[in-house]
Motif scaffolding. Sequence first.
Motif, PDB file in Angstrom:
ATOM      1  N   GLY A 104       0.797  -1.226   0.000  1.00 41.51           N
ATOM      2  CA  GLY A 104       0.000   0.000   0.000  1.00 41.51           C
ATOM      3  C   GLY A 104       0.822   1.264   0.000  1.00 41.51           C
ATOM      4  N   THR A 105       2.116   1.184  -0.363  1.00 39.91           N
ATOM      5  CA  THR A 105       2.958   2.384  -0.401  1.00 39.91           C
ATOM      6  C   THR A 105       2.428   3.390  -1.418  1.00 39.91           C
ATOM      7  OG1 THR A 105       4.914   1.133   0.261  1.00 39.91           O
ATOM      8  CG2 THR A 105       5.281   3.245  -0.824  1.00 39.91           C
ATOM      9  N   THR A 106       2.039   2.896  -2.586  1.00 43.81           N
ATOM     10  CA  THR A 106       1.502   3.778  -3.625  1.00 43.81           C
ATOM     11  C   THR A 106       0.039   4.046  -3.342  1.00 43.81           C
ATOM     12  OG1 THR A 106       3.038   2.860  -5.271  1.00 43.81           O
ATOM     13  CG2 THR A 106       1.123   4.063  -6.099  1.00 43.81           C
ATOM     14  N   ARG A 107      -0.298   5.306  -3.132  1.00 51.57           N
ATOM     15  CA  ARG A 107      -1.686   5.691  -2.853  1.00 51.57           C
ATOM     16  C   ARG A 107      -2.294   6.465  -4.022  1.00 51.57           C
ATOM     17  NH1 ARG A 107      -3.272   5.315   2.530  1.00 51.57           N
ATOM     18  NH2 ARG A 107      -1.959   3.773   3.570  1.00 51.57           N
ATOM     19  N   ASP A 108      -1.483   7.209  -4.742  1.00 50.65           N
ATOM     20  CA  ASP A 108      -1.962   8.021  -5.860  1.00 50.65           C
ATOM     21  C   ASP A 108      -1.469   7.404  -7.167  1.00 50.65           C
ATOM     22  OD1 ASP A 108      -3.167  10.025  -7.226  1.00 50.65           O
ATOM     23  OD2 ASP A 108      -2.106  11.662  -6.244  1.00 50.65           O
ATOM     24  N   VAL A 109      -1.932   7.932  -8.278  1.00 49.74           N
ATOM     25  CA  VAL A 109      -1.472   7.461  -9.592  1.00 49.74           C
ATOM     26  C   VAL A 109      -0.204   8.215  -9.961  1.00 49.74           C
ATOM     27  CG1 VAL A 109      -2.028   7.290 -12.035  1.00 49.74           C
ATOM     28  CG2 VAL A 109      -3.800   6.886 -10.326  1.00 49.74           C
ATOM     29  N   ILE A 110       0.846   7.476 -10.267  1.00 53.17           N
ATOM     30  CA  ILE A 110       2.121   8.071 -10.672  1.00 53.17           C
ATOM     31  C   ILE A 110       2.275   7.865 -12.174  1.00 53.17           C
ATOM     32  CG2 ILE A 110       4.623   7.974 -10.411  1.00 53.17           C
ATOM     33  CD1 ILE A 110       4.106   6.976  -7.537  1.00 53.17           C
ATOM     34  N   GLU A 111       2.576   8.938 -12.876  1.00 48.63           N
ATOM     35  CA  GLU A 111       2.607   8.921 -14.340  1.00 48.63           C
ATOM     36  C   GLU A 111       3.995   9.239 -14.854  1.00 48.63           C
ATOM     37  OE1 GLU A 111       0.880  12.012 -17.589  1.00 48.63           O
ATOM     38  OE2 GLU A 111      -0.659  11.005 -16.368  1.00 48.63           O
ATOM     39  N   ASP A 112       4.411   8.515 -15.889  1.00 49.03           N
ATOM     40  CA  ASP A 112       5.665   8.834 -16.566  1.00 49.03           C
ATOM     41  C   ASP A 112       5.573   8.335 -18.002  1.00 49.03           C
ATOM     42  OD1 ASP A 112       8.271   9.743 -17.031  1.00 49.03           O
ATOM     43  OD2 ASP A 112       8.884   9.140 -15.015  1.00 49.03           O
ATOM     44  N   SER A 113       6.473   8.842 -18.846  1.00 47.45           N
ATOM     45  CA  SER A 113       6.429   8.529 -20.270  1.00 47.45           C
ATOM     46  C   SER A 113       7.573   7.628 -20.674  1.00 47.45           C
ATOM     47  CB  SER A 113       6.482   9.817 -21.103  1.00 47.45           C
ATOM     48  OG  SER A 113       5.385  10.643 -20.805  1.00 47.45           O
ATOM     49  N   ILE A 114       7.332   6.861 -21.725  1.00 51.35           N
ATOM     50  CA  ILE A 114       8.334   5.932 -22.228  1.00 51.35           C
ATOM     51  C   ILE A 114       8.217   5.875 -23.749  1.00 51.35           C
ATOM     52  CG2 ILE A 114       6.791   3.928 -22.036  1.00 51.35           C
ATOM     53  CD1 ILE A 114       9.208   2.247 -21.263  1.00 51.35           C
ATOM     54  N   ASN A 115       9.334   5.594 -24.401  1.00 49.17           N
ATOM     55  CA  ASN A 115       9.363   5.445 -25.857  1.00 49.17           C
ATOM     56  C   ASN A 115       9.474   3.957 -26.182  1.00 49.17           C
ATOM     57  OD1 ASN A 115       9.978   5.340 -28.591  1.00 49.17           O
ATOM     58  ND2 ASN A 115      11.413   7.048 -28.533  1.00 49.17           N
ATOM     59  N   LEU A 116       8.405   3.393 -26.718  1.00 48.01           N
ATOM     60  CA  LEU A 116       8.396   1.970 -27.078  1.00 48.01           C
ATOM     61  C   LEU A 116       8.766   1.830 -28.547  1.00 48.01           C
ATOM     62  CD1 LEU A 116       5.096   0.904 -25.266  1.00 48.01           C
ATOM     63  CD2 LEU A 116       7.444   0.456 -24.508  1.00 48.01           C
ATOM     64  N   ASP A 117      10.041   1.956 -28.840  1.00 53.06           N
ATOM     65  CA  ASP A 117      10.546   1.840 -30.211  1.00 53.06           C
ATOM     66  C   ASP A 117       9.770   2.743 -31.160  1.00 53.06           C
ATOM     67  OD1 ASP A 117      12.127   0.976 -32.304  1.00 53.06           O
ATOM     68  OD2 ASP A 117      10.949  -0.836 -32.677  1.00 53.06           O
ATOM     69  N   GLY A 118       9.679   4.021 -30.808  1.00 46.80           N
ATOM     70  CA  GLY A 118       9.002   4.998 -31.662  1.00 46.80           C
ATOM     71  C   GLY A 118       7.579   5.289 -31.265  1.00 46.80           C
ATOM     72  N   LEU A 119       6.979   4.462 -30.429  1.00 49.85           N
ATOM     73  CA  LEU A 119       5.614   4.691 -29.972  1.00 49.85           C
ATOM     74  C   LEU A 119       5.650   5.346 -28.593  1.00 49.85           C
ATOM     75  CD1 LEU A 119       2.520   4.314 -30.165  1.00 49.85           C
ATOM     76  CD2 LEU A 119       2.842   2.073 -29.076  1.00 49.85           C
ATOM     77  N   PRO A 120       5.187   6.605 -28.462  1.00 49.25           N
ATOM     78  CA  PRO A 120       5.165   7.223 -27.139  1.00 49.25           C
ATOM     79  C   PRO A 120       4.069   6.597 -26.286  1.00 49.25           C
ATOM     80  CG  PRO A 120       4.146   8.676 -28.743  1.00 49.25           C
ATOM     81  CD  PRO A 120       4.680   7.508 -29.508  1.00 49.25           C
ATOM     82  N   ALA A 121       4.357   6.342 -25.039  1.00 52.76           N
ATOM     83  CA  ALA A 121       3.368   5.749 -24.140  1.00 52.76           C
ATOM     84  C   ALA A 121       3.465   6.407 -22.775  1.00 52.76           C
ATOM     85  CB  ALA A 121       3.576   4.242 -24.015  1.00 52.76           C
ATOM     86  N   VAL A 122       2.324   6.570 -22.151  1.00 56.38           N
ATOM     87  CA  VAL A 122       2.238   7.066 -20.776  1.00 56.38           C
ATOM     88  C   VAL A 122       1.933   5.879 -19.877  1.00 56.38           C
ATOM     89  CG1 VAL A 122       0.998   8.554 -19.175  1.00 56.38           C
ATOM     90  CG2 VAL A 122       1.460   9.340 -21.499  1.00 56.38           C
ATOM     91  N   LEU A 123       2.789   5.662 -18.896  1.00 55.18           N
ATOM     92  CA  LEU A 123       2.601   4.557 -17.954  1.00 55.18           C
ATOM     93  C   LEU A 123       1.997   5.101 -16.669  1.00 55.18           C
ATOM     94  CD1 LEU A 123       6.034   2.707 -18.359  1.00 55.18           C
ATOM     95  CD2 LEU A 123       3.914   2.319 -19.632  1.00 55.18           C
ATOM     96  N   TRP A 124       0.926   4.449 -16.220  1.00 50.75           N
ATOM     97  CA  TRP A 124       0.298   4.834 -14.951  1.00 50.75           C
ATOM     98  C   TRP A 124       0.557   3.751 -13.920  1.00 50.75           C
ATOM     99  CZ3 TRP A 124      -4.744   5.740 -18.082  1.00 50.75           C
ATOM    100  CH2 TRP A 124      -4.732   7.025 -18.632  1.00 50.75           C
ATOM    101  N   ASP A 125       1.324   4.090 -12.887  1.00 51.55           N
ATOM    102  CA  ASP A 125       1.521   3.179 -11.755  1.00 51.55           C
ATOM    103  C   ASP A 125       0.432   3.481 -10.734  1.00 51.55           C
ATOM    104  OD1 ASP A 125       2.509   1.448  -9.832  1.00 51.55           O
ATOM    105  OD2 ASP A 125       3.943   2.911  -9.072  1.00 51.55           O
ATOM    106  N   THR A 126      -0.412   2.499 -10.443  1.00 50.55           N
ATOM    107  CA  THR A 126      -1.597   2.751  -9.639  1.00 50.55           C
ATOM    108  C   THR A 126      -1.529   2.059  -8.280  1.00 50.55           C
ATOM    109  OG1 THR A 126      -2.752   0.860 -10.631  1.00 50.55           O
ATOM    110  CG2 THR A 126      -3.030   2.999 -11.695  1.00 50.55           C
ATOM    111  N   ALA A 127      -2.431   2.462  -7.407  1.00 51.24           N
ATOM    112  CA  ALA A 127      -2.514   1.855  -6.077  1.00 51.24           C
ATOM    113  C   ALA A 127      -2.947   0.398  -6.182  1.00 51.24           C
ATOM    114  CB  ALA A 127      -3.509   2.634  -5.220  1.00 51.24           C
TER     115      ALA A 127
END
Length: 458
Positions: A255-278
């Motif tokens: 339960g350390t993660t309580r909020d949604v943490i967002e970051d971006s990644i490049n999947l071989d040319g495809l931009p993606a936003v990753l959401w780490d959730t509770a």
Amino acid sequence: MYEHDTIAAIATPPGEGGVAIVRISGADAEAIAERIFIRSGKKSSALRSHTLYHGKIRDPRSQRLVDEVLLTVMRRPRSYTGENVVEIHGHGGAFISRQVLGLVLSQGARQAEPGEFTKRAFLNGRLDLTQAEAVLDLIRARTPKSAELALQQTRGELSNWVQELREELIQILVQVEAAIDFPEEDIELLRRPEMLLRISRLREKIHDILITYDWAKLFREGARVCICGRPNVGKSSLLNALLGAERVIVTPIAGTTRDVIEDSINLDGLPAVLWDTAGVRDSDDQVERLGVSLTREHIAKSDLVLVVLDGSEPLAVEDHKLLGEAAHRKALIAVNKSDLAQRFGAEDLTSFAGAAQVRSVSAKTGQGIAELKESLRNLLLVSKVDAPVVITNLRHRAALERAEASLSRASTSLAEKYAPEFVAVDLNDTRAALDEVTGMIGNSEILERIFAEFCIGK
């Protein structure tokens, strides 16, 4: 906006940099520049267009020198806006560039509104609307592929395709209008099967382009991936492994993660936003329940759900629930902690997750992370698109959908042998929808909304 004013703005991002550019556009652009610019060296000849000149910017009232600059004049119509344009290239820095802009405004220019330079390029025929919108896409591009798609539209590839389609439509419409004007003549409209075939081909062309939207939108806006699972399965550790950096705090405490943490990644040319959730579980903790609620919201609006399981422990009730939900969505299952003894295998997940792909990974050692990234990209894109052009803009898709619907109605009118006037109405609706794509429209509200998304100076 006042289209005949001379406008000015800082065209480079705020903050410190090597160069700051102040852009001026309009009928008085060159006259304003001449009042504040002291040219170095020989000054007998007039400034030539598209040539850089060295000199200084001086306040004509106090005679105070403000900056040492390079200045260029780009006379109409060979400029970005199609008007006379002057660019002053000075030293980077917010204070100096604002000083130069202030002098320009004091000499009669007006502060440009967001997107006003590009809007003038559109109004002056330098760009059509698809090309103008692609300028913003190019500015916002985050990967080589998204930049490539934007460049295709700045070159007018979508515009040319729409224009070719429009020409085919006009040829059909001419025959229908002739049948209306000369009903006693044996007009080709009477060959309804042939005309139905031609309209059907137009519909197919539009449909082939429409189905590229979901694929191309991912490159334009980025895919949304929701990382979910019960507490302490290693979601945050997996996010860090995918990013290749310690982005999220990781502890053994569930339960350390309580909020949604967002970051971006490049999947071989495809931009993606990753959401780490509770972590998803039943809890009496009000804050944790809010976190779980946010997780559910992000699962619902994601393009792909990445369900994380702990392979070193037996499947729990929460795992079963998430796997059941994943079976009804585009999902990928990551069985984490492959560096430890495994308590279940991929075959044990079939009855819960259906056909969802399963990948074994270790966020701790990095095992399987590269393969997981590849699977994410392949699942998001599904398949390659084979079409002459692609559309990435929701406005374009909506207009083309209306065009396709109008052609469908025209086909029905022909098949049911309605009067040619009914067919003409539907074909004219199709033409209006195609014209809206490239900007042959008179709706100023639409234009204002489009260009308001731009930054000031562009």
